[in-house]
Design a protein around this motif. Structure first.
Motif, mmCIF file in Angstrom:
data_model
loop_
_atom_site.group_PDB
_atom_site.id
_atom_site.type_symbol
_atom_site.label_atom_id
_atom_site.label_comp_id
_atom_site.label_asym_id
_atom_site.label_seq_id
_atom_site.Cartn_x
_atom_site.Cartn_y
_atom_site.Cartn_z
ATOM 1 N N SER A 1 0.792 -1.308 0.012
ATOM 2 C CA SER A 1 0.307 0.103 0.049
ATOM 3 C C SER A 1 0.802 1.152 -0.125
ATOM 4 O O SER A 1 2.201 0.989 0.014
ATOM 5 C CB SER A 1 -0.934 -0.090 1.393
ATOM 6 O OG SER A 1 -0.178 0.309 2.333
ATOM 7 N N GLY A 2 0.286 2.227 -0.233
ATOM 8 C CA GLY A 2 1.009 3.617 -0.025
ATOM 9 C C GLY A 2 1.530 3.846 1.436
ATOM 10 O O GLY A 2 2.694 4.258 1.556
ATOM 11 N N THR A 3 0.558 3.623 2.370
ATOM 12 C CA THR A 3 1.202 3.506 3.776
ATOM 13 C C THR A 3 2.374 2.654 4.309
ATOM 14 O O THR A 3 3.345 3.228 4.632
ATOM 15 C CB THR A 3 0.086 3.020 4.624
ATOM 16 O OG1 THR A 3 -1.119 3.640 4.439
ATOM 17 C CG2 THR A 3 0.340 3.116 6.125
ATOM 18 N N THR B 1 -2.393 16.718 5.399
ATOM 19 C CA THR B 1 -2.199 15.482 4.517
ATOM 20 C C THR B 1 -3.063 14.312 4.924
ATOM 21 O O THR B 1 -3.691 14.470 6.312
ATOM 22 C CB THR B 1 -0.787 15.001 4.425
ATOM 23 O OG1 THR B 1 -0.690 13.542 3.668
ATOM 24 C CG2 THR B 1 -0.422 14.674 6.008
ATOM 25 N N PHE B 2 -3.240 13.362 4.505
ATOM 26 C CA PHE B 2 -3.927 11.917 4.936
ATOM 27 C C PHE B 2 -2.911 11.711 6.156
ATOM 28 O O PHE B 2 -1.778 11.635 6.051
ATOM 29 C CB PHE B 2 -3.981 10.970 3.720
ATOM 30 C CG PHE B 2 -4.809 9.688 4.313
ATOM 31 C CD1 PHE B 2 -5.913 9.744 4.720
ATOM 32 C CD2 PHE B 2 -3.693 8.313 4.298
ATOM 33 C CE1 PHE B 2 -6.568 8.483 5.199
ATOM 34 C CE2 PHE B 2 -4.535 7.369 4.676
ATOM 35 C CZ PHE B 2 -6.038 7.486 5.107
ATOM 36 N N ALA C 1 -1.704 8.675 6.966
ATOM 37 C CA ALA C 1 -0.431 7.781 6.634
ATOM 38 C C ALA C 1 0.667 8.342 6.785
ATOM 39 O O ALA C 1 1.727 7.876 7.130
ATOM 40 C CB ALA C 1 -0.733 7.148 5.525
ATOM 41 N N VAL D 1 4.502 16.151 0.904
ATOM 42 C CA VAL D 1 3.250 15.295 0.250
ATOM 43 C C VAL D 1 3.051 16.172 -0.956
ATOM 44 O O VAL D 1 3.060 17.410 -1.099
ATOM 45 C CB VAL D 1 2.014 15.177 1.168
ATOM 46 C CG1 VAL D 1 1.107 14.779 0.450
ATOM 47 C CG2 VAL D 1 2.398 14.688 2.445
ATOM 48 N N ASP E 1 5.719 11.876 -0.573
ATOM 49 C CA ASP E 1 4.582 10.973 -0.532
ATOM 50 C C ASP E 1 3.807 11.543 -1.781
ATOM 51 O O ASP E 1 3.232 12.514 -1.760
ATOM 52 C CB ASP E 1 3.919 11.434 0.811
ATOM 53 C CG ASP E 1 2.759 10.644 0.973
ATOM 54 O OD1 ASP E 1 2.094 10.009 -0.154
ATOM 55 O OD2 ASP E 1 2.116 10.871 1.885
ATOM 56 N N ALA F 1 1.641 9.672 -3.178
ATOM 57 C CA ALA F 1 0.340 8.857 -3.104
ATOM 58 C C ALA F 1 -0.856 9.495 -4.008
ATOM 59 O O ALA F 1 -1.514 8.790 -4.769
ATOM 60 C CB ALA F 1 -0.127 8.588 -1.898
ATOM 61 N N GLN F 2 -0.792 10.815 -3.997
ATOM 62 C CA GLN F 2 -2.054 11.417 -5.161
ATOM 63 C C GLN F 2 -1.107 11.686 -6.445
ATOM 64 O O GLN F 2 -1.884 12.408 -7.010
ATOM 65 C CB GLN F 2 -2.417 12.497 -4.408
ATOM 66 C CG GLN F 2 -3.172 12.063 -3.006
ATOM 67 C CD GLN F 2 -3.822 13.520 -2.252
ATOM 68 O OE1 GLN F 2 -4.016 14.308 -2.574
ATOM 69 N NE2 GLN F 2 -4.109 12.882 -0.891
ATOM 70 N N SER G 1 0.851 5.410 -4.071
ATOM 71 C CA SER G 1 -0.307 4.400 -3.871
ATOM 72 C C SER G 1 -1.110 4.149 -5.030
ATOM 73 O O SER G 1 -1.235 5.057 -5.608
ATOM 74 C CB SER G 1 -1.116 5.176 -2.671
ATOM 75 O OG SER G 1 -2.590 4.476 -2.648
ATOM 76 N N PHE H 1 -4.248 2.657 -4.495
ATOM 77 C CA PHE H 1 -5.530 2.614 -3.690
ATOM 78 C C PHE H 1 -6.537 2.923 -5.054
ATOM 79 O O PHE H 1 -6.202 3.782 -5.784
ATOM 80 C CB PHE H 1 -5.799 3.741 -2.709
ATOM 81 C CG PHE H 1 -6.960 3.511 -1.745
ATOM 82 C CD1 PHE H 1 -7.050 2.691 -0.685
ATOM 83 C CD2 PHE H 1 -8.009 4.448 -2.361
ATOM 84 C CE1 PHE H 1 -8.243 2.731 -0.116
ATOM 85 C CE2 PHE H 1 -9.043 4.499 -1.338
ATOM 86 C CZ PHE H 1 -9.442 3.641 -0.404
ATOM 87 N N LYS I 1 -7.195 6.493 -6.595
ATOM 88 C CA LYS I 1 -5.718 7.449 -6.619
ATOM 89 C C LYS I 1 -5.900 7.438 -8.329
ATOM 90 O O LYS I 1 -6.260 6.596 -9.049
ATOM 91 C CB LYS I 1 -4.512 6.729 -6.357
ATOM 92 C CG LYS I 1 -4.505 6.497 -4.552
ATOM 93 C CD LYS I 1 -4.584 7.729 -3.941
ATOM 94 C CE LYS I 1 -4.658 7.065 -2.401
ATOM 95 N NZ LYS I 1 -4.261 8.249 -1.511
HETATM 96 C C1 LIG Z 1 -3.753 7.549 -0.066
HETATM 97 C C2 LIG Z 1 -2.767 8.356 0.646
HETATM 98 C C3 LIG Z 1 -1.443 7.530 1.560
HETATM 99 C C4 LIG Z 1 -2.056 5.936 1.733
HETATM 100 O O1 LIG Z 1 -2.086 5.354 0.636
HETATM 101 P P1 LIG Z 1 -2.601 3.864 1.020
HETATM 102 O O2 LIG Z 1 -2.416 3.072 -0.291
HETATM 103 O O3 LIG Z 1 -4.295 4.147 1.139
HETATM 104 O O4 LIG Z 1 -2.031 3.221 1.984
HETATM 105 C C5 LIG Z 1 -0.443 8.111 1.881
HETATM 106 N N1 LIG Z 1 -0.471 9.578 1.818
HETATM 107 C C6 LIG Z 1 -1.436 10.340 1.069
HETATM 108 C C7 LIG Z 1 -1.026 11.544 0.965
HETATM 109 C C8 LIG Z 1 -2.505 9.627 0.407
HETATM 110 O O5 LIG Z 1 -3.194 10.403 -0.394
#
Ligand SMILES: *Cc1c(COP(=O)(O)O)cnc(C)c1O
Length: 371
Positions: free
Chosen positions: A57-59, A83-84, A86, A129, A155, A157-158, A179, A181, A184
């Motif tokens: 996962s992104g986390t 931010t999220f 994680a 991020v 980070d 992830a987005q 990520s 997810f 995304k």
């Molecule tokens: C979605 C997200 C994550 C975590 O990703 P997962 O795959 O859901 O674990 C981490 N940081 C940011 C900024 C995110 O948007």
């Protein structure tokens, strides 16, 4: 209207996705099957990074990145509170302290001008991020890190797919994380993520950490995690890659249509001219967000808030964090609202959203003026 329309996306790549899934079912190598290495090679080539390591996962990507850098109890990692969860979770899980620096009011990304004041002898890394899909000010952050001997973990992830001064998100610092997810910009159909680096030693460390710190079977050279991305999810991302750049263009189209309608009416997130946003979210800022969200909901338009509480104000994090009060992040947390977004959102839908939003904004202003 969906907030993010994953069904149309599946239909657009349906044959390829089904075929790819079937191939995995036929060969049966569900863990570390051939699609894992195939996806890693494709994504390394896409970003220009020498190494891509897929993870659960992104986390997990964030956690493994910080583990590979040796972040440990007592260390500090500078990051954004907007931010999220994680992002900060990975820091805290390793016993380190997130040190929060406020965001730039235009981009909502970490403000590089406020970083240096927070660097101490305990600082190990900076973790910006690339929020809403726009890369943070990576060159400025890398320069600060270089002056102080720190690592930089993006980070992303987005922001997978976003450009920054001719380079790709993920390949902008010591390590990049993303990520997959489902919602995304490049999503799989479950959990998934990836790490990027051009440092051979870090790549080896992250590959080992991903599989319980194993350098050879049952030889555990370091402490790791069970952090693999499974073969089926890799196959699904591979099947979605051929349409990905087209989808990014559709996201830009949708964002441009929104901006044309909303600019000057509500506050927008600014995208700097030297980079692109992949618009994981299309987020605006509004006073009276609660009333506007309700009005849109009544009109059948889903919205979301990214994010309603800055991390340093979260119950579990308030006592674990350090840094300034971050007034911009706090103010923005009360105002941001994300609108439906995605490559399959039609211009007609966007106009419907904008009509409803602008109508509700005008009604709110009218009410405030007569109150
Ligand atoms: C979605 C997200 C994550 C975590 O990703 P997962 O795959 O859901 O674990 C981490 N940081 C940011 C900024 C995110 O948007």
């Amino acid at each position: 209207m969906d907030f993010i329309d994953l069904k149309s996306q599946y239909q657009a790549s349906r044959e390829l996705i089904n075929e790819r899934i079937q191939r995995v079912l036929d060969h049966g190598q569900y863990i570390m099957g051939p699609e894992v290495a195939e996806l890693e090679a494709a994504l390394a080539s896409y970003t220009g990074a020498r190494h891509c390591i897929t993870v659960a996962s992104g986390t997990e990507a964030l956690l493994i990145a910080l583990m590979a850098l040796g972040v440990k109890p007592g260390d500090e990692v500078i990051t954004t509170p907007f931010t999220f969860i994680a992002t900060a979770e990975a820091i805290v899980l390793l016993g380190a302290t997130p040190v929060f620096v406020d965001i730039d009011p235009v981009t909502c990304n970490l403000d590089p001008g406020q970083i240096e004041a927070q660097i101490t002898a305990r600082t190990r890394a900076i973790l910006p991020v690339s929020l809403y899909g726009q890369p943070a000010d990576m060159d400025e952050i890398n320069a600060i890190a270089a002056r102080h001997g720190l690592a930089v973990v993006e980070d992303g992830a987005q922001s997978f797919g976003a450009d920054y001064r001719g380079r790709k998100s993920g390949n902008l610092s010591t390590i990049g994380c993303t990520s997959f997810f489902p919602s995304k910009p490049l999503g799989c159909y479950g959990d998934g993520g990836a790490l990027f680096t051009s440092d051979d030693d870090l790549a080896r460390a992250m590959r080992e950490i991903r599989v319980h710190g194993q350098s050879r079977r049952y030889v555990h050279t370091r402490v790791g995690v069970g952090g693999r991305m499974d073969t089926l999810q890799c196959a699904i991302v591979l099947a979605k890659l051929p349409l990905f750049d087209w989808e990014l263009r559709q996201r830009q189209r949708a964002a441009a249509t929104y901006a044309a309608r909303l600019d000057g009416q509500v506050a927008l997130v600014g995208v700097r001219p030297d980079r692109s946003s992949v618009h994981a979210q299309y987020t605006v800022r509004l006073e009276q967000r609660g009333a506007l969200q309700q009005a849109l909901q009544a009109a059948g338009i889903p919205t979301a808030v990214h994010y309603p509480v800055p991390v340093h104000m979260q119950p579990a994090y308030a006592s674990l964090s350090a840094g300034a009060g971050c007034p911009v992040a706090r103010a923005y947390a009360d105002e941001v609202m994300s609108l439906p977004m995605g490559p399959y959102l039609t211009d007609e839908d966007i106009h419907k959203v904008c009509d409803a939003l602008l109508h509700a904004v005008a009604a709110c202003r009218q009410e405030a003026a007569t109150a």
